[in-house]
Design a protein around this motif. Structure first.
Motif, PDB file in Angstrom:
ATOM      1  N   VAL A   1      -2.282  32.221 -35.295  1.00 37.82           N
ATOM      2  CA  VAL A   1      -2.648  32.333 -34.096  1.00 37.82           C
ATOM      3  C   VAL A   1      -3.858  31.792 -33.443  1.00 37.82           C
ATOM      4  CG1 VAL A   1      -0.605  33.903 -33.624  1.00 37.82           C
ATOM      5  CG2 VAL A   1      -2.824  34.739 -34.140  1.00 37.82           C
ATOM      6  N   TRP A   2      -4.538  30.891 -34.131  1.00 35.81           N
ATOM      7  CA  TRP A   2      -5.828  30.468 -33.679  1.00 35.81           C
ATOM      8  C   TRP A   2      -5.435  29.649 -32.477  1.00 35.81           C
ATOM      9  CZ3 TRP A   2     -10.800  28.785 -35.961  1.00 35.81           C
ATOM     10  CH2 TRP A   2     -11.260  29.764 -37.024  1.00 35.81           C
ATOM     11  N   GLU A   3      -6.079  29.306 -31.470  1.00 38.56           N
ATOM     12  CA  GLU A   3      -5.544  28.642 -30.308  1.00 38.56           C
ATOM     13  C   GLU A   3      -5.241  27.284 -30.444  1.00 38.56           C
ATOM     14  OE1 GLU A   3      -8.648  29.869 -27.642  1.00 38.56           O
ATOM     15  OE2 GLU A   3      -7.262  31.037 -26.523  1.00 38.56           O
ATOM     16  N   HIS A   4      -5.860  26.522 -31.461  1.00 38.79           N
ATOM     17  CA  HIS A   4      -5.656  25.264 -31.824  1.00 38.79           C
ATOM     18  C   HIS A   4      -4.129  24.750 -32.399  1.00 38.79           C
ATOM     19  CE1 HIS A   4      -7.581  25.998 -36.201  1.00 38.79           C
ATOM     20  NE2 HIS A   4      -6.217  26.070 -36.254  1.00 38.79           N
ATOM     21  N   ALA A   5      -3.295  26.003 -32.856  1.00 40.92           N
ATOM     22  CA  ALA A   5      -2.249  25.890 -33.285  1.00 40.92           C
ATOM     23  C   ALA A   5      -1.247  25.613 -32.303  1.00 40.92           C
ATOM     24  CB  ALA A   5      -1.981  27.060 -34.474  1.00 40.92           C
ATOM     25  N   TYR A   6      -1.397  25.896 -31.059  1.00 40.05           N
ATOM     26  CA  TYR A   6      -0.546  25.870 -29.818  1.00 40.05           C
ATOM     27  C   TYR A   6      -1.075  25.378 -28.583  1.00 40.05           C
ATOM     28  CZ  TYR A   6      -2.629  30.425 -28.679  1.00 40.05           C
ATOM     29  OH  TYR A   6      -3.347  31.473 -28.327  1.00 40.05           O
ATOM     30  N   TYR A   7      -2.373  25.288 -28.372  1.00 39.18           N
ATOM     31  CA  TYR A   7      -2.759  25.146 -27.063  1.00 39.18           C
ATOM     32  C   TYR A   7      -2.272  23.918 -26.481  1.00 39.18           C
ATOM     33  CZ  TYR A   7      -5.649  26.826 -23.254  1.00 39.18           C
ATOM     34  OH  TYR A   7      -5.832  27.555 -21.995  1.00 39.18           O
TER      35      TYR A   7
ATOM     36  N   HIS B   1      -9.771  27.747 -26.257  1.00 40.65           N
ATOM     37  CA  HIS B   1      -9.036  27.306 -24.882  1.00 40.65           C
ATOM     38  C   HIS B   1      -9.889  26.856 -23.936  1.00 40.65           C
ATOM     39  CE1 HIS B   1      -9.775  32.051 -23.947  1.00 40.65           C
ATOM     40  NE2 HIS B   1     -10.810  31.171 -23.214  1.00 40.65           N
ATOM     41  N   ALA B   2     -11.337  27.222 -24.216  1.00 41.54           N
ATOM     42  CA  ALA B   2     -12.191  26.567 -23.363  1.00 41.54           C
ATOM     43  C   ALA B   2     -12.423  24.963 -23.419  1.00 41.54           C
ATOM     44  CB  ALA B   2     -13.493  27.031 -23.466  1.00 41.54           C
ATOM     45  N   TYR B   3     -11.943  24.341 -24.386  1.00 38.43           N
ATOM     46  CA  TYR B   3     -11.915  22.728 -24.664  1.00 38.43           C
ATOM     47  C   TYR B   3     -10.893  22.120 -25.205  1.00 38.43           C
ATOM     48  CZ  TYR B   3     -13.385  24.456 -29.361  1.00 38.43           C
ATOM     49  OH  TYR B   3     -13.353  24.843 -30.728  1.00 38.43           O
ATOM     50  N   TYR B   4      -9.807  22.826 -25.709  1.00 37.44           N
ATOM     51  CA  TYR B   4      -8.951  22.078 -26.628  1.00 37.44           C
ATOM     52  C   TYR B   4      -8.314  21.001 -25.922  1.00 37.44           C
ATOM     53  CZ  TYR B   4      -6.789  21.746 -30.995  1.00 37.44           C
ATOM     54  OH  TYR B   4      -6.689  21.179 -32.361  1.00 37.44           O
TER      55      TYR B   4
ATOM     56  N   TYR C   1     -16.834  16.457 -16.971  1.00 33.72           N
ATOM     57  CA  TYR C   1     -17.527  17.102 -18.253  1.00 33.72           C
ATOM     58  C   TYR C   1     -16.327  18.225 -18.703  1.00 33.72           C
ATOM     59  CZ  TYR C   1     -21.490  14.219 -16.927  1.00 33.72           C
ATOM     60  OH  TYR C   1     -22.209  13.425 -16.663  1.00 33.72           O
ATOM     61  N   ILE C   2     -15.902  18.764 -17.797  1.00 33.82           N
ATOM     62  CA  ILE C   2     -14.967  19.650 -17.610  1.00 33.82           C
ATOM     63  C   ILE C   2     -13.553  19.428 -16.917  1.00 33.82           C
ATOM     64  CG2 ILE C   2     -14.231  22.234 -17.862  1.00 33.82           C
ATOM     65  CD1 ILE C   2     -17.107  22.987 -18.614  1.00 33.82           C
ATOM     66  N   ASP C   3     -12.610  19.001 -17.412  1.00 35.52           N
ATOM     67  CA  ASP C   3     -11.351  18.792 -16.736  1.00 35.52           C
ATOM     68  C   ASP C   3     -10.739  19.890 -15.613  1.00 35.52           C
ATOM     69  OD1 ASP C   3     -10.374  19.413 -19.579  1.00 35.52           O
ATOM     70  OD2 ASP C   3      -8.697  19.490 -18.414  1.00 35.52           O
ATOM     71  N   ALA C   4     -10.127  19.363 -14.846  1.00 32.75           N
ATOM     72  CA  ALA C   4      -9.421  20.343 -13.766  1.00 32.75           C
ATOM     73  C   ALA C   4      -8.384  21.258 -14.366  1.00 32.75           C
ATOM     74  CB  ALA C   4      -8.952  19.555 -12.547  1.00 32.75           C
ATOM     75  N   LYS C   5      -7.530  20.630 -15.268  1.00 33.74           N
ATOM     76  CA  LYS C   5      -6.556  21.374 -16.022  1.00 33.74           C
ATOM     77  C   LYS C   5      -6.978  22.491 -16.538  1.00 33.74           C
ATOM     78  CE  LYS C   5      -2.208  20.734 -18.196  1.00 33.74           C
ATOM     79  NZ  LYS C   5      -1.348  20.299 -19.307  1.00 33.74           N
ATOM     80  N   THR C   6      -8.217  22.226 -17.626  1.00 36.85           N
ATOM     81  CA  THR C   6      -8.888  23.108 -18.391  1.00 36.85           C
ATOM     82  C   THR C   6      -9.291  24.389 -17.311  1.00 36.85           C
ATOM     83  OG1 THR C   6      -9.271  21.972 -20.091  1.00 36.85           O
ATOM     84  CG2 THR C   6     -10.682  23.697 -19.863  1.00 36.85           C
ATOM     85  N   MET C   7      -9.940  24.103 -16.488  1.00 35.21           N
ATOM     86  CA  MET C   7     -10.579  24.998 -15.410  1.00 35.21           C
ATOM     87  C   MET C   7      -9.435  25.828 -14.831  1.00 35.21           C
ATOM     88  SD  MET C   7     -13.692  24.952 -15.473  1.00 35.21           S
ATOM     89  CE  MET C   7     -14.142  26.032 -14.038  1.00 35.21           C
ATOM     90  N   GLU C   8      -8.336  25.192 -14.580  1.00 34.84           N
ATOM     91  CA  GLU C   8      -7.586  25.955 -13.976  1.00 34.84           C
ATOM     92  C   GLU C   8      -6.649  26.732 -14.647  1.00 34.84           C
ATOM     93  OE1 GLU C   8      -4.470  23.687 -11.721  1.00 34.84           O
ATOM     94  OE2 GLU C   8      -3.328  25.576 -11.101  1.00 34.84           O
ATOM     95  N   ILE C   9      -6.444  26.497 -15.937  1.00 34.45           N
ATOM     96  CA  ILE C   9      -5.775  27.498 -16.767  1.00 34.45           C
ATOM     97  C   ILE C   9      -6.791  28.615 -17.297  1.00 34.45           C
ATOM     98  CG2 ILE C   9      -4.599  27.567 -18.958  1.00 34.45           C
ATOM     99  CD1 ILE C   9      -3.541  24.765 -18.715  1.00 34.45           C
ATOM    100  N   HIS C  10      -8.019  28.306 -17.545  1.00 36.63           N
ATOM    101  CA  HIS C  10      -8.965  29.038 -18.058  1.00 36.63           C
ATOM    102  C   HIS C  10      -9.350  30.070 -16.765  1.00 36.63           C
ATOM    103  CE1 HIS C  10     -12.967  28.951 -20.466  1.00 36.63           C
ATOM    104  NE2 HIS C  10     -12.368  30.189 -20.580  1.00 36.63           N
ATOM    105  N   HIS C  11      -9.514  29.713 -15.493  1.00 33.96           N
ATOM    106  CA  HIS C  11      -9.611  30.862 -14.656  1.00 33.96           C
ATOM    107  C   HIS C  11      -8.337  31.479 -14.000  1.00 33.96           C
ATOM    108  CE1 HIS C  11     -10.044  31.762 -10.341  1.00 33.96           C
ATOM    109  NE2 HIS C  11     -11.233  32.235 -10.681  1.00 33.96           N
ATOM    110  N   SER C  12      -7.318  30.851 -13.879  1.00 37.62           N
ATOM    111  CA  SER C  12      -5.995  31.374 -13.217  1.00 37.62           C
ATOM    112  C   SER C  12      -5.192  32.081 -14.278  1.00 37.62           C
ATOM    113  CB  SER C  12      -5.382  30.382 -12.504  1.00 37.62           C
ATOM    114  OG  SER C  12      -4.602  29.515 -13.325  1.00 37.62           O
TER     115      SER C  12
END
Lengths: 200, 194
Positions: free
Chosen positions: B158-164, A168-171, A18-29
């Motif tokens: 600088v919306w995150e969708h522009a670069y994430y 950033h939570a889901y992109y 549901y929420i991938d490891a890479k997202t979790m790692e960047i989101h947290h760390s």
């Protein structure tokens, strides 16, 4: 006193698929760590240095943008991690279930209304299920890192559930499909923790 | 009036390695397109149905404003890129930037800092006021400086969708890349037409 980045209560890959490891790692760390470091920098040498995060947020209206944004970011992410679990999903039980049914009509209607609040928050922010001071439940959303504990937000109270809808939570996993992310969030909600918060 | 997604004057992979094809596929193909679609859906049956885009931005609020401004902002942003872009502006704009900021490098530094420090979603703008005096402003979410009687010359999303997808949390890295894709001829023309 300085704040420390809270440890995740599970591994980065524990919420897959549901929420991938890479997202979790960047989101947290990266993101959560950034808020923590920036909060410490913002309060260093001020009278906030000895206060807890709850007290800081309850009196946020007189503080700088740096304290507000990073204090909110520090607190919200800690809450968010705890409100998810690899054993999550399903529906709440007991008194929280009853309160949700009484307020929204059914769990499905609650889910729909909460999801809509999260989907329609324009820009960065959070969706909340809040317990108001009179004990009733309300759904709200806040911009950026604001939260229901702040003294100057529209819907004030105890956050029972919070969903991060910053991109950033889901992109990385969902890109522009925020609604799919919201739907997956329901598969990992830690209702035990939400119930605990409802009773506290 | 039906609003349309403008054609880009370059291929989606043309800004690589600075801005990836994948980012443009979503940013232009999904986000920009969605703002256009939402706007068309929202203005039907309203006084804005036949208004031009700038007029809608200046007079609307709520969902119509958000989508109209995001259509304008993205078009303004995407049209100022080109393959093998970057470098510095030509004499007229360069002179004005030197006059206002001290040097092109200082302008670049100040604009980049505005981008790195904008909290949440939004845009950074180089604008001119009614006396054509230049300044850098930041706006949140969809907000557009035209609503404050400022004329936009260049913008950074600088919306995150522009670069994430490309640089994740490293927004400053994205901003560095942004300078390498700029089409200064387009930006100079905007300045000369103020």
């Amino acid at each position: 006193m300085s704040f420390e980045l809270p440890k995740l209560p599970y591994k980065y890959d524990a919420l897959e698929p549901y929420i991938d490891a890479k997202t979790m790692e960047i989101h947290h760390s990266k993101h959560h760590a950034g808020y923590t470091n920036n909060l410490n920098a913002a309060i260093a040498g001020t009278d906030l240095d000895k206060k807890g995060i709850g007290e800081i947020l309850a009196n946020i209206s007189g503080q700088s943008a740096g304290v507000r944004n990073n204090g909110g970011g520090y607190y919200n992410h800690d809450l968010f991690w705890k409100l998810m679990s690899p054993d999550g999903g399903g529906e709440p039980t007991g008194e929280l279930q009853k309160a949700i049914n009484d307020t929204f009509g059914s769990f499905e209607q609650f889910k729909e209304e909460f999801s809509k609040a999260a989907a329609t928050r324009f820009g960065s922010g959070w969706a909340w299920l809040v317990k108001l001071s009179d004990g009733s439940l309300k759904i709200s959303s806040t911009p950026n890192q604001d939260n229901p504990l702040m003294d100057d937000v529209e819907v004030k109270g105890t956050p029972i559930l919070g969903l991060d809808v910053w991109e950033h939570a889901y992109y990385l996993k969902f890109q522009n499909r925020r609604v799919d992310y919201i739907s997956d969030f329901f598969e990992v909600i830690n209702w035990t923790e939400a119930s605990r918060r409802f009773h506290s | 009036m039906k609003h349309e997604l403008p054609q880009l004057p370059y291929a989606l992979d043309a800004l690589e390695p600075h801005i990836s094809k994948r980012t443009l596929e979503f940013h232009y193909g999904k986000h920009h397109q969605a703002y256009v679609n939402n706007l068309n859906n929202l203005i039907g049956g309203t006084p804005f149905e036949n208004a031009d885009l700038v007029d809608i931005i200046l007079k609307s609020d709520g969902g119509i404003f958000n989508n109209a401004a995001q259509v304008f902002n993205h078009t303004f942003y995407f049209m100022a890129f080109k393959p093998k872009g970057g470098g510095k502006p030509g004499n007229k704009l360069n002179d004005a930037l030197v006059h206002t900021f001290g040097s092109f490098e200082k302008f670049k530094e100040e604009f980049s800092k505005a981008g790195a420090t904008l909290f949440g979603s939004g845009w950074v703008w180089l604008v001119a006021d009614s006396d054509n005096k230049l300044s850098i402003v930041k706006t949140s979410n969809a907000a557009n400086p035209m609503c404050d009687n400022l004329k936009p010359i260049m913008t950074l999303d600088v919306w995150e969708h522009a670069y994430y997808l490309d640089t994740q949390n490293a927004r400053p890295k994205y901003i560095e890349n942004f300078w390498e894709a700029l089409n200064w001829e387009v930006i100079e023309k905007r300045f000369e037409n103020l």
